[in-house]
Structures are given as C-alpha cells and as structure tokens.
Design a protein around this motif. Structure first.
Motif, PDB file in Angstrom:
ATOM      1  N   THR A 264      83.420  15.925  -3.947  1.00  0.00           N
ATOM      2  CA  THR A 264      82.633  15.111  -2.888  1.00  0.00           C
ATOM      3  C   THR A 264      83.163  13.642  -3.251  1.00  0.00           C
TER       4      THR A 264
ATOM      5  N   ASP B 249      84.523  19.129   3.661  1.00  0.00           N
ATOM      6  CA  ASP B 249      83.896  19.502   2.474  1.00  0.00           C
ATOM      7  C   ASP B 249      83.009  20.813   2.579  1.00  0.00           C
ATOM      8  N   GLU B 250      83.188  21.936   2.013  1.00  0.00           N
ATOM      9  CA  GLU B 250      82.545  23.091   1.890  1.00  0.00           C
ATOM     10  C   GLU B 250      82.450  23.711   3.372  1.00  0.00           C
TER      11      GLU B 250
ATOM     12  N   GLN C 122      79.634  17.585   3.253  1.00  0.00           N
ATOM     13  CA  GLN C 122      78.945  18.803   2.786  1.00  0.00           C
ATOM     14  C   GLN C 122      77.577  18.698   2.945  1.00  0.00           C
TER      15      GLN C 122
HETATM   16 MG    MG Z   1      80.482  18.435  -3.292  1.00  0.00          MG
END
Ligand code: MG
Ligand code: ADP
Ligand code: ADP
Ligand code: MG
Length: 564
Positions: free
Chosen positions: A348, A451-452, A376
C-alpha cells in the motif's frame, strides 16, 4: 446454452441450462414467505475437512447455522407448526445426517464456530482483552502454540475493537482452534489475510482432523488454492443469490472445485452457469524475461509507452518507523503488474508513493500522468455518501456512464444495475467493493492502482472482476494496471509481470523490480516455502502437498511455480 462446449458437458451437443427440478419438494429451510430457500445440506464426515464453495447469498452461512444447531431447519414449513428436532431427525433417517443431528441435539457433539467477521463479532466482544478471551478458550492446552503460529503475541494486551481486519481474523481463528469441540466450523477464514497466513491457517485447520480423526471440520472458503489445500471433500452451492440455494453432493476436492468452475454438476446433470471459468496461461508467461535494460528499449512495439522509476526509499512514521526500498523499474503501457507480498511489507505504501499521496513526498510519483487509485479497506468515506448508488456514480464518473463500452464492459458485468437504487450506506462488503472498482475504472487515467480488489468478493465475482479490470484497462484503454492481490489463483490469472516484496514486515522491506511471471512467482513461492502446479483441466494453480513426489521434484528443479 453452454457457449463454451466445455469438456464436462455430456456428449458433444450444446446442453441447455437446466433449472433444478426439486425446488418445490426438497426444501431444507425457508426463512419466511418469499424469503430465501435452502435445498439440501452439506454432510460432514468425521476425520475429514469438508469445504463449502459457492457464490455469496446462496446459503453457506445458513448451512453452518443449521449444522451447528443454532438454526432449526423448518424443512420448508413456514406455517404454524414447524417440525421439532425429533421429526427433523426422522426426516434424515438413513443418512449420515441422522446420526450427526442426534449428536447435536443430545449435546454430545460440541460445536465451535468462527463466524464471518461481518456478523458483529467486534460488537459482541467490545471492551474485552485479547489475552483474557484466548485464555478462556484454551481448552486443549494448545493456545500458546496457536498464538505463536498466528502471530498474536504482540496483540495480547489489546482490546478486540483495536484489532485490524487481519488481526481480528487471526484472533477469531485462534479462539476456535483452542476449543475442545467435536465439530469445528470456519466461515470465510482467509479474508484480510496474506498468502503466508492463509497457508498457515489452512495447515492448522487440517491438523485438527489429523490429530483427532473423530472430529468434524467444515470450512467456507472463496480462495480456491486455499480451499483446495485445506479440504478433503467439497460440496458446492449454486442458485440465485438471495432467492434460493442448492447444495450439491459430496465430491473429492479436485473434482468438486473443477465442477464449480465448469458450472456443471454431472451427478445431477445440472448446468448452473452458462460459461466455464478457466485460468489459461498467456503464452508470454512462458518466455523468459528479457534482460533488464534491454527490456526498456524493447522493440516489440514503438507505440508502447514506458514509465521508468528510479530506485527510491521511503520511511513511514517517526524514527523506528517502517522503511520501504524500491528497486528501480519500469511500467509499460498495456500491462497488468501484480504486487505480491506479506501484510506489512509496503504494498500500500508503494501505491501511495506512486499516487503521490504521501506527505513530504520526496519520491517520484505518477500523479502528473494521471492516476486512478482504489484504496484497500472498507470505504468509510464512501459509506457516508447520502444517496443511492446511481447518484454516486453520476457525481463521480458521469462521463463514463454515457460511454456505451463502459456500460457493456464494466457496469454490466459488475452488476451495477442490480444495486443502483440502493443507498450507498446500506451496501454489503462485496457490493461496496464492486462499486469502488467501478468508480476507479470510470476515471480517465494512465495508471490504474487497485489495492486488494477481491476482498469481500466470492469466487465467481473475483473471476468476473479480474476479467473486467484487465479487459477495460489493459485491452481496451491500453493503459497500465497495478494490482495488490493475495488470492494466488487470481494473481496468476491477472499478472503480466509481478513485483515481489521481501524483507522484515513492519520494519524494513524491498519492492523488487517488476519481472516476468514465472521468475517472480518462483522467487515469491520460495520465500513462502511452497510449490504450486497447475490443474490440467482448467489451469488453476494448486498447492503441492509438502514432501509429495511432485513437490520434491519441483523443489529439486527450482520450479516452485510450474506453469505447464
Ligand atoms: Mg495494504
Ligand atoms: P452465504 O453465506 O452463502 O453468503 P447466507 O446463508 O448468509 O449466504 O444467506 C443466504 C440468504 O438468506 C441471503 O439472501 C440472506 O439475505 C438470507 N437470510 C440469511 N439470514 C436470514 C434471516 N435470518 N432471515 C431472512 N433471510 C435471511
Ligand atoms: P501492506 O499494504 O503491504 O500490508 P503497508 O504499506 O500498508 O503494507 O504498511 C507497511 C508498514 O508501514 C506497516 O508496518 C504499517 O504498520 C506501516 N505504516 C503504514 N502507514 C503508516 C503510517 N502512517 N505511519 C507509520 N507507519 C505506517
Ligand atoms: Mg456467508
């Protein structure tokens, strides 16, 4: 109609989507008139791990509620007199469930359940200390070991509400592993965990039945590699989310997962999805990565833009904070780069650096090229939006909404039409995730940082979202997609190149330069000390059993990730 003429279809005729015929008769439970209906039940077996695989809203948690004795199944009878346990047991006469339910009702089968995290676990345990809760559940004298294995030592004096998603997941898992129960249930045990933690948890869960062959274990899991590694048997659930769910018969784990991906259950001659999900290897994966430097001037296409970034370092927090070193590298137009690493290794942080979001930004960022960034997490800011999904989309990405291709390639497959009238604040985790992905893809940009994206999504939605992201950003726009992904099956399906994170999580780590899939996965899996092969039917990566012939062979060849 089976568009793919997949191998599992009977004969060579194109088979027709056949709706289940038992939807009026074989009902296990119905929540109320016009409410969700469950047909069939999973049948656990002592000494085995039973995995449940199915889309969100098809009744997996309902199955666990019934099998744990928390919910008395009404066998479809929602009128005045629902059956009592005696008649339910009679109903299952002759099947393994008869003996199982007898045990549950007579209290000689004790049950320990790790619920989904969304179900208010934090609220119930608010104000309580991690150490006290774990000690109270140390019924087998094993808790010290679990605390160590699940890396909870530094969290013992915290209160439950102070834990992050991944920490809460590991804590809740330890709570259940420590119990001395006859039946263990784990509902979505890997969300918020990195791949190393996922493998660790799956090993601890398997150990339960290895050590005590009379124990029952049931898991609900969306990460196919982990489900595969963890279970002996699989039962799938299909149906119409929110309306009905059907539980299929028990299959060996490989067959069960492959049937789910094929969308076809041979035993019932039942096709429940009109397309097959596969994870074919791109032919470029098989080529060795070109030498660094050479790659930059690669003559593959003169139009291909390349963004080079220098080696850089960044420290978060005050002294003794976390330091991330980034090797010099390059990002190309029209590719998907996946960032892979344990939690706390700075994935991140790297995205924030590239987006130019860090305070005192001393490093290069991509911001001037145009960046669209999906963070995320749980989107607290989006949740405060007053209005429905359509209003939010119109506020944020109005231009994209009038693009016919955006509607076709993004909005439709992410099912935005189905949730457009709902208030944003009321969305489930998976709906919010799909909305956040849509908002990210709807911005014009050169770099898409995501992110994710698979957190909160079920297996089918993950495959879907992966296809949408890659098709839109890489194939259609020809831009660059950067992705953080812990689900190994998804990561390997998406990646053109990979950035591997190494080092000491939370302290000091290095982001390697992006390299080819085979090379990066090999490096990453070597760190994790695990080997993967591919399923010949649908090419999904499968974890090799440690010490098996294949595992030893691959290790000896340095082939931690075997492509073909
Ligand atoms: Mg992360
Ligand atoms: P899964 O775990 O597969 O996502 P669930 O078993 O949680 O699915 O839920 C299946 C369906 O049943 C959902 O559509 C949900 O809205 C509905 N449902 C769950 N619990 C209740 C309840 N107590 N009353 C009415 N409907 C419910
Ligand atoms: P990942 O995304 O790989 O899980 P992150 O980039 O989120 O990792 O975090 C890397 C490390 O930096 C973690 O140990 C985290 O606690 C720490 N960290 C993140 N944000 C800050 C901050 N604002 N101040 C200090 N440390 C931070
Ligand atoms: Mg559930």
């Amino acid at each position: 109609v089976c568009v793919n003429r997949c191998k599992q279809c009977p004969g060579d005729a194109v088979s027709v989507v056949k709706l289940p015929t038992n939807l009026t008769t074989n009902t296990t439970h119905r929540y109320g008139p016009n409410s969700f209906k469950l047909h069939g039940l999973p049948v656990p077996r002592p000494g085995h791990v039973l995995g449940l695989l199915g889309s969100n809203g098809t009744g997996k948690s309902t199955c666990l509620d019934i099998l744990s004795g928390k919910l008395k199944p009404n066998l479809g009878n929602i009128d005045d007199n629902p059956p009592d346990w005696a008649s339910i047991i009679t109903h299952y006469r002759g099947s393994d469930l008869q003996k199982y339910f007898q045990g549950i009702v007579q209290d000689n089968l004790t049950v320990a359940v790790k619920p989904q995290l969304e179900t208010g676990l934090v609220k119930r345990l608010q104000g309580k200390q991690v150490r006290a809760l774990l000690e109270a559940r140390d019924e087998r004298g094993r808790m010290d070991e679990y605390v160590k294995e699940l890396e909870l030592e530094h969290l013992m004096d915290r209160q439950v509400e102070e834990l992050s998603g991944g920490e809460l997941q590991r804590f809740a898992t330890a709570c259940v592993l420590g119990r001395d129960a006859s039946v263990y249930m784990f509902d979505e045990v890997t969300s918020f965990l990195d791949i190393k933690q996922r493998l660790k948890v799956s090993k601890l869960i398997r150990a339960l039945v290895h050590e005590s062959p009379e124990k029952y274990v049931i898991v609900v899991e969306h990460d196919l590699a982990i489900l595969d590694a963890m279970s002996d048997y699989v039962q799938c659930l299909y149906g119409s989310p929110g309306a009905y769910g059907v539980v299929t018969g028990r299959s060996r784990v490989r067959n069960g997962i492959n049937q789910f991906l094929a969308g076809y259950i041979p035993a019932d001659n039942m096709r429940f999805r009109d397309h097959e999900l596969t994870f074919k290897v791109a032919s470029s994966d098989l080529l060795p990565e070109r030498e660094e430097g050479v790659a930059l001037e690669a003559a593959d296409s003169p139009k291909t833009g390349i963004f080079e970034y220098p080696a850089m370092s960044y420290t978060r927090g005050e002294e003794a904070g976390f330091t991330l070193h980034v090797e010099a590298g390059a990002l190309r137009e029209g590719e998907c780069v996946v960032l892979m690493g344990e939690n706390g290794t700075g994935k991140t942080t790297f995205m924030e650096m590239l987006a130019g979001n860090l305070q005192d930004q001393s490093t290069d960022s991509l911001a001037s090229f145009g960046v669209s960034y999906k963070r995320q997490g749980l989107y607290p800011k989006l949740r405060r939006f007053q209005g429905n999904v359509r209003a939010l989309l119109e506020t944020k990405i109005n231009a994209a909404l009038s693009d016919r291709l955006f509607r076709l390639l993004v909005l439709k497959p992410l099912s935005m039409d189905r949730i457009q009238d709902l208030p944003v604040a009321s969305l489930s985790g998976g709906e919010m995730q799909r909305l956040a992905i849509t908002l990210c893809l709807g911005q014009p940009a050169q770099f898409y940082l995501i992110d994710e994206p698979s957190a909160g999504l079920d297996c089918e939605q993950r495959v879907n979202a992966a296809k949408v992201m890659k098709r839109w950003v890489v194939n259609h726009l020809g831009k660059t997609l950067l992705l953080v992904e812990h689900d190994f099956v998804m990561a390997s399906a998406m990646a053109d190149r990979v950035v591997v994170y190494e080092g000491n999580p939370g302290v000091e780590c290095t982001a390697r330069a992006p390299t080819g899939v085979a090379e990066s996965f090999n490096r990453f899996l070597k760190i994790l000390d695990v080997t993967f092969r591919r399923d010949p039917t649908n090419f999904r990566p499968r974890v090799n059993k440690k010490g098996s012939r294949i595992d030893k062979e691959q290790r000896a060849n340095g082939d931690y990730y075997k492509l073909v």
